[in-house]
Scaffold this motif. Structure first.
Motif, PDB file in Angstrom:
ATOM      1  N   ASP A  58     -31.499  89.728 -10.749  1.00 15.29           N
ATOM      2  CA  ASP A  58     -31.168  88.272 -11.055  1.00 15.29           C
ATOM      3  C   ASP A  58     -31.015  87.279  -9.825  1.00 15.29           C
ATOM      4  N   GLU A  59     -31.057  87.591  -8.490  1.00 19.08           N
ATOM      5  CA  GLU A  59     -31.019  86.868  -7.361  1.00 19.08           C
ATOM      6  C   GLU A  59     -32.566  86.568  -7.333  1.00 19.08           C
ATOM      7  N   ARG A  60     -33.540  87.492  -7.391  1.00 17.46           N
ATOM      8  CA  ARG A  60     -34.822  87.033  -7.241  1.00 17.46           C
ATOM      9  C   ARG A  60     -35.196  86.113  -8.138  1.00 17.46           C
ATOM     10  N   ILE A  61     -34.754  86.211  -9.624  1.00 18.57           N
ATOM     11  CA  ILE A  61     -35.040  85.218 -10.513  1.00 18.57           C
ATOM     12  C   ILE A  61     -34.421  83.839 -10.193  1.00 18.57           C
ATOM     13  N   GLN A  62     -33.343  83.751  -9.684  1.00 15.23           N
ATOM     14  CA  GLN A  62     -32.543  82.571  -9.185  1.00 15.23           C
ATOM     15  C   GLN A  62     -33.252  81.913  -8.026  1.00 15.23           C
ATOM     16  N   LEU A  63     -33.927  83.037  -7.157  1.00 16.82           N
ATOM     17  CA  LEU A  63     -34.628  82.400  -6.058  1.00 16.82           C
ATOM     18  C   LEU A  63     -35.873  81.624  -6.421  1.00 16.82           C
ATOM     19  N   GLU A  97     -36.437  80.280  -9.470  1.00 21.37           N
ATOM     20  CA  GLU A  97     -35.938  78.985  -9.859  1.00 21.37           C
ATOM     21  C   GLU A  97     -35.699  78.019  -9.136  1.00 21.37           C
ATOM     22  N   ASP A  98     -34.763  78.271  -8.065  1.00 22.64           N
ATOM     23  CA  ASP A  98     -34.654  77.371  -7.068  1.00 22.64           C
ATOM     24  C   ASP A  98     -35.841  76.848  -6.185  1.00 22.64           C
ATOM     25  N   TRP A 135     -38.905  76.827  -7.584  1.00 24.19           N
ATOM     26  CA  TRP A 135     -39.691  76.090  -8.374  1.00 24.19           C
ATOM     27  C   TRP A 135     -39.234  74.519  -8.429  1.00 24.19           C
ATOM     28  N   ASP A 136     -37.809  74.531  -8.666  1.00 30.89           N
ATOM     29  CA  ASP A 136     -37.023  73.247  -8.575  1.00 30.89           C
ATOM     30  C   ASP A 136     -37.263  72.428  -7.498  1.00 30.89           C
TER      31      ASP A 136
END
Length: 70
Positions: free
Chosen positions: A12-17, A19-20, A22-23
């Motif tokens: 979940d932290e890797r996914i958030q990373l 996403e951040d 990409w944003d």
């Protein structure tokens, strides 16, 4: 560079990373230059639309078709 091995982070932290990251790229889109090929393709599509005025289909229709094909 990062000191932490990415594989050691929870998923979940890797996914958030991602996403951040990409944003942050998306917010700087104006800095990305189109290639000559991309410009030519966009012009081709605009010219085609100006001739036939076909707006294509909605995103919902396209998504529904993709889901049916999964």
């Amino acid at each position: 560079m990062m000191n932490t091995k990415l594989t050691e982070l929870p998923i979940d932290e890797r996914i958030q990373l991602v996403e951040d990251l990409w944003d942050s790229i998306a917010s700087d889109q104006k800095m990305l230059r189109l290639t000559t090929e991309q410009k030519a393709e966009l012009n081709r599509r605009l010219n085609t639309y100006e001739v036939d005025k076909n707006p294509g289909r909605s995103a919902l229709e396209a998504i529904a078709e993709i889901r049916c094909n999964l």
